[in-house]
Enzyme design. Structure first.
Site, PDB file in Angstrom:
ATOM      1  N   GLU A  70       0.811  -1.211   0.000  1.00 23.49           N
ATOM      2  CA  GLU A  70       0.000   0.000   0.000  1.00 23.49           C
ATOM      3  C   GLU A  70       0.850   1.270   0.000  1.00 23.49           C
ATOM      4  O   GLU A  70       0.420   2.296  -0.487  1.00 23.49           O
ATOM      5  CB  GLU A  70      -0.958  -0.001   1.201  1.00 23.49           C
ATOM      6  CG  GLU A  70      -2.056   1.007   0.985  1.00 23.49           C
ATOM      7  CD  GLU A  70      -3.098   1.054   2.081  1.00 23.49           C
ATOM      8  OE1 GLU A  70      -2.910   0.406   3.120  1.00 23.49           O
ATOM      9  OE2 GLU A  70      -4.091   1.766   1.876  1.00 23.49           O
ATOM     10  N   ASP A 127      -3.902  -2.546   7.953  1.00 24.99           N
ATOM     11  CA  ASP A 127      -5.245  -2.471   7.405  1.00 24.99           C
ATOM     12  C   ASP A 127      -6.153  -2.030   8.556  1.00 24.99           C
ATOM     13  O   ASP A 127      -6.041  -2.558   9.666  1.00 24.99           O
ATOM     14  CB  ASP A 127      -5.647  -3.861   6.893  1.00 24.99           C
ATOM     15  CG  ASP A 127      -7.025  -3.857   6.275  1.00 24.99           C
ATOM     16  OD1 ASP A 127      -7.385  -2.847   5.635  1.00 24.99           O
ATOM     17  OD2 ASP A 127      -7.740  -4.873   6.442  1.00 24.99           O
ATOM     18  N   HIS A 217     -16.919   3.172   4.041  1.00 24.39           N
ATOM     19  CA  HIS A 217     -16.257   2.020   3.422  1.00 24.39           C
ATOM     20  C   HIS A 217     -17.240   0.919   3.038  1.00 24.39           C
ATOM     21  O   HIS A 217     -16.914   0.056   2.230  1.00 24.39           O
ATOM     22  CB  HIS A 217     -15.203   1.421   4.382  1.00 24.39           C
ATOM     23  CG  HIS A 217     -14.048   2.331   4.641  1.00 24.39           C
ATOM     24  ND1 HIS A 217     -13.094   2.071   5.578  1.00 24.39           N
ATOM     25  CD2 HIS A 217     -13.699   3.507   4.051  1.00 24.39           C
ATOM     26  CE1 HIS A 217     -12.194   3.052   5.584  1.00 24.39           C
ATOM     27  NE2 HIS A 217     -12.542   3.925   4.670  1.00 24.39           N
ATOM     28  N   SER A 241     -10.908  -3.340   9.546  1.00 24.24           N
ATOM     29  CA  SER A 241      -9.850  -4.202   8.999  1.00 24.24           C
ATOM     30  C   SER A 241     -10.294  -5.616   8.619  1.00 24.24           C
ATOM     31  O   SER A 241     -11.451  -5.995   8.807  1.00 24.24           O
ATOM     32  CB  SER A 241      -8.670  -4.302   9.984  1.00 24.24           C
ATOM     33  OG  SER A 241      -8.920  -5.273  10.970  1.00 24.24           O
ATOM     34  N   LYS A 244     -12.367  -8.807  10.252  1.00 28.57           N
ATOM     35  CA  LYS A 244     -13.703  -9.307   9.933  1.00 28.57           C
ATOM     36  C   LYS A 244     -13.620 -10.665   9.227  1.00 28.57           C
ATOM     37  O   LYS A 244     -14.460 -11.535   9.424  1.00 28.57           O
ATOM     38  CB  LYS A 244     -14.459  -8.304   9.067  1.00 28.57           C
ATOM     39  CG  LYS A 244     -14.770  -6.998   9.795  1.00 28.57           C
ATOM     40  CD  LYS A 244     -15.641  -6.053   8.980  1.00 28.57           C
ATOM     41  CE  LYS A 244     -14.932  -5.267   7.917  1.00 28.57           C
ATOM     42  NZ  LYS A 244     -13.933  -4.292   8.392  1.00 28.57           N
ATOM     43  N   ARG A 258     -19.418  -6.277   2.558  1.00 25.57           N
ATOM     44  CA  ARG A 258     -18.723  -5.045   2.160  1.00 25.57           C
ATOM     45  C   ARG A 258     -19.458  -4.505   0.942  1.00 25.57           C
ATOM     46  O   ARG A 258     -19.298  -4.989  -0.179  1.00 25.57           O
ATOM     47  CB  ARG A 258     -17.268  -5.349   1.838  1.00 25.57           C
ATOM     48  CG  ARG A 258     -16.433  -4.109   1.706  1.00 25.57           C
ATOM     49  CD  ARG A 258     -14.955  -4.424   1.665  1.00 25.57           C
ATOM     50  NE  ARG A 258     -14.189  -3.215   1.786  1.00 25.57           N
ATOM     51  CZ  ARG A 258     -13.775  -2.684   2.936  1.00 25.57           C
ATOM     52  NH1 ARG A 258     -14.036  -3.285   4.078  1.00 25.57           N
ATOM     53  NH2 ARG A 258     -13.098  -1.564   2.954  1.00 25.57           N
ATOM     54  N   ASP A 271      -6.513  -5.369   0.638  1.00 30.42           N
ATOM     55  CA  ASP A 271      -7.577  -5.343   1.650  1.00 30.42           C
ATOM     56  C   ASP A 271      -8.325  -6.671   1.735  1.00 30.42           C
ATOM     57  O   ASP A 271      -9.231  -6.807   2.574  1.00 30.42           O
ATOM     58  CB  ASP A 271      -8.592  -4.230   1.330  1.00 30.42           C
ATOM     59  CG  ASP A 271      -8.056  -2.845   1.672  1.00 30.42           C
ATOM     60  OD1 ASP A 271      -7.211  -2.751   2.582  1.00 30.42           O
ATOM     61  OD2 ASP A 271      -8.484  -1.865   1.028  1.00 30.42           O
TER      62      ASP A 271
HETATM   63  P1  AMP Z   1     -12.361  -1.312   6.893  1.00 34.95           P
HETATM   64  O1  AMP Z   1     -11.410  -1.257   8.028  1.00 34.95           O
HETATM   65  O2  AMP Z   1     -12.946  -2.664   6.674  1.00 34.95           O
HETATM   66  O3  AMP Z   1     -13.395  -0.231   6.950  1.00 34.95           O
HETATM   67  O4  AMP Z   1     -11.512  -1.088   5.585  1.00 34.95           O
HETATM   68  C1  AMP Z   1     -10.365  -0.326   5.519  1.00 34.95           C
HETATM   69  C2  AMP Z   1      -9.972  -0.207   4.068  1.00 34.95           C
HETATM   70  O5  AMP Z   1     -11.000   0.423   3.343  1.00 34.95           O
HETATM   71  C3  AMP Z   1      -8.762   0.637   3.811  1.00 34.95           C
HETATM   72  O6  AMP Z   1      -7.603  -0.151   3.794  1.00 34.95           O
HETATM   73  C4  AMP Z   1      -9.018   1.257   2.439  1.00 34.95           C
HETATM   74  O7  AMP Z   1      -8.172   0.687   1.445  1.00 34.95           O
HETATM   75  C5  AMP Z   1     -10.431   0.869   2.129  1.00 34.95           C
HETATM   76  N1  AMP Z   1     -11.283   1.955   1.615  1.00 34.95           N
HETATM   77  C6  AMP Z   1     -11.006   3.267   1.509  1.00 34.95           C
HETATM   78  N2  AMP Z   1     -12.045   3.923   0.938  1.00 34.95           N
HETATM   79  C7  AMP Z   1     -12.987   3.006   0.669  1.00 34.95           C
HETATM   80  C8  AMP Z   1     -14.293   3.062   0.061  1.00 34.95           C
HETATM   81  N3  AMP Z   1     -14.829   4.212  -0.365  1.00 34.95           N
HETATM   82  N4  AMP Z   1     -14.976   1.902  -0.041  1.00 34.95           N
HETATM   83  C9  AMP Z   1     -14.457   0.746   0.403  1.00 34.95           C
HETATM   84  N5  AMP Z   1     -13.237   0.644   0.979  1.00 34.95           N
HETATM   85  C10 AMP Z   1     -12.510   1.745   1.107  1.00 34.95           C
HETATM   86 MG    MG Z   2      -6.412  -1.651   4.096  1.00 31.01          MG
END
Ligand code: AMP
Ligand code: MG
Length: 332
Positions: A70, A127, A217, A241, A244, A258, A271
């Site tokens: 990343e 992450d 996200h 992260s 999940k 997701r 991810d």
């Molecule tokens: P989470 O912790 O599951 O919410 O996911 C974190 C990850 O969401 C990060 O590593 C990003 O790469 C990713 N991310 C950033 N913006 C978005 C978006 N608009 N939709 C989905 N994932 C995203």
């Molecule tokens: Mg990530």
């Protein structure tokens, strides 16, 4: 593809354990004041240190392998990045690696590949950066992809609970294709690994689902409609992260949704890759929201996919159907 990958697995496990030491060191230094100011510098330092530590190990053991990571060191090499770079070098030291600033930048830049190749690693050094800053869940995620198939996946989850262990033990989870999914206390590399398996709930009404804490996200409105459709009565487990994926793989949850918040967002391979293999090897099923297999032949992004649906393998089709039925107009 051979079915062994023991050397790759051992290298990845060692690298992720070592990176976790740096992440924990940085996280423990986050003050309530920094939290209140929403100061993002700790995550920047830990992110770079984690990537440096893991890419160093991969360079030693597999010098020909590209790494799609990343981060890149460009920003650290600018005059404005000097202070950060010093802190990154310091945290590498905490993890046992005495190195110069130049070496650290070179390690980080080893993770700068972006093109698909027949054999490459993908890395998310931290992450769930929001979870890291809140001192909640985050993961260090590393996967090896061969001919577009995930061969090895490792998830370091420093704040995930482990049955019978004190808080803060953390979990190291991994899978090699065809060899099952396993976990071990992150702090106890010599302990016997435990095989993990998804939960057996087959009735959607009994399912527990997890999703991002961040509604930017993954759409919470959409998942709410799906939960109602499926008769799910428990509140969602919101967690940052790829923890999940671990939650589904070891049966803490049955479902991880997701759901894109806008048309056109492309999920990043780092991810998902490690988490997907851990879930698959634990008996679960993973597709995108259209029921398509994740396609890891496209470089850094999953350009052929939208969102992700992770289940214990039961009722996957019913979940995909409910997603389609309740898709917002712009996503249909
Ligand atoms: P989470 O912790 O599951 O919410 O996911 C974190 C990850 O969401 C990060 O590593 C990003 O790469 C990713 N991310 C950033 N913006 C978005 C978006 N608009 N939709 C989905 N994932 C995203
Ligand atoms: Mg990530």
């Amino acid at each position: 593809m051979t079915d062994s990958y023991q050397r790759e697995l051992q290298s990845a496990l060692e690298a992720v354990r070592q990176a976790a030491i740096a992440c924990r060191s940085v996280q423990s230094s986050i003050t309530t004041e920094a939290l209140a100011k929403k100061d993002k510098s700790p995550v920047t330092v830990a992110d770079f240190a984690s990537q440096a530590i893991i890419c160093r190990q991969l360079q030693l053991d597999f010098p020909a392998d590209p790494v799609i990571g990343e981060e890149g060191a460009a920003e650290l090499k600018l005059p404005t990045g000097a202070e950060f770079l010093n802190r990154v070098v310091q945290e590498c030291g905490v993890a046992g690696l005495a190195a110069s600033a130049t070496e650290v930048c070179d390690w980080i830049d080893r993770g700068g590949a972006s093109q698909y190749s027949p054999r490459f690693w993908t890395l998310d050094p931290i992450d769930g950066t929001k979870g890291f800053l809140r001192k909640e869940q985050y993961a260090i995620a590393l996967a090896l992809i061969i001919d577009g198939q995930i061969a090895v996946g490792v998830l370091g989850c420093p704040n995930m609970p482990m049955d019978g262990k004190p808080d803060g033990t953390g979990v190291l989870a991994w899978a090699v294709r065809g060899q099952g999914a396993w976990m071990q206390p992150l702090n106890e590399p010599d302990s016997a690994p435990t095989r993990i398996a998804v939960a057996q709930a087959s009735n959607t009404t009994d399912m527990r689902f997890c999703e991002s804490v961040e509604s930017g996200h993954s759409s919470h409105d959409w998942s709410g409609l799906i939960a109602t459709e499926l008769g799910i009565h428990l509140d969602p487990i919101r967690m940052d992260s790829q923890c999940k994926y671990l939650a589904v793989a070891r049966g803490d949850a049955d479902l991880y949704l997701r759901l894109p918040t806008r048309k056109g967002y492309q999920e990043k391979i780092w991810d998902h890759a490690a988490g997907i293999l851990v879930v698959q090897e634990a008996g679960g099923h993973v597709t995108d929201i259209h029921g398509r297999n994740p396609d890891f032949t496209q470089g850094a992004s999953l350009t052929q996919n939208e969102g992700m649906v992770v289940t214990n393998g039961k009722s996957h089709q019913a979940v995909v159907f409910a997603i389609k039925k309740h898709a917002p107009a712009e996503m249909a």
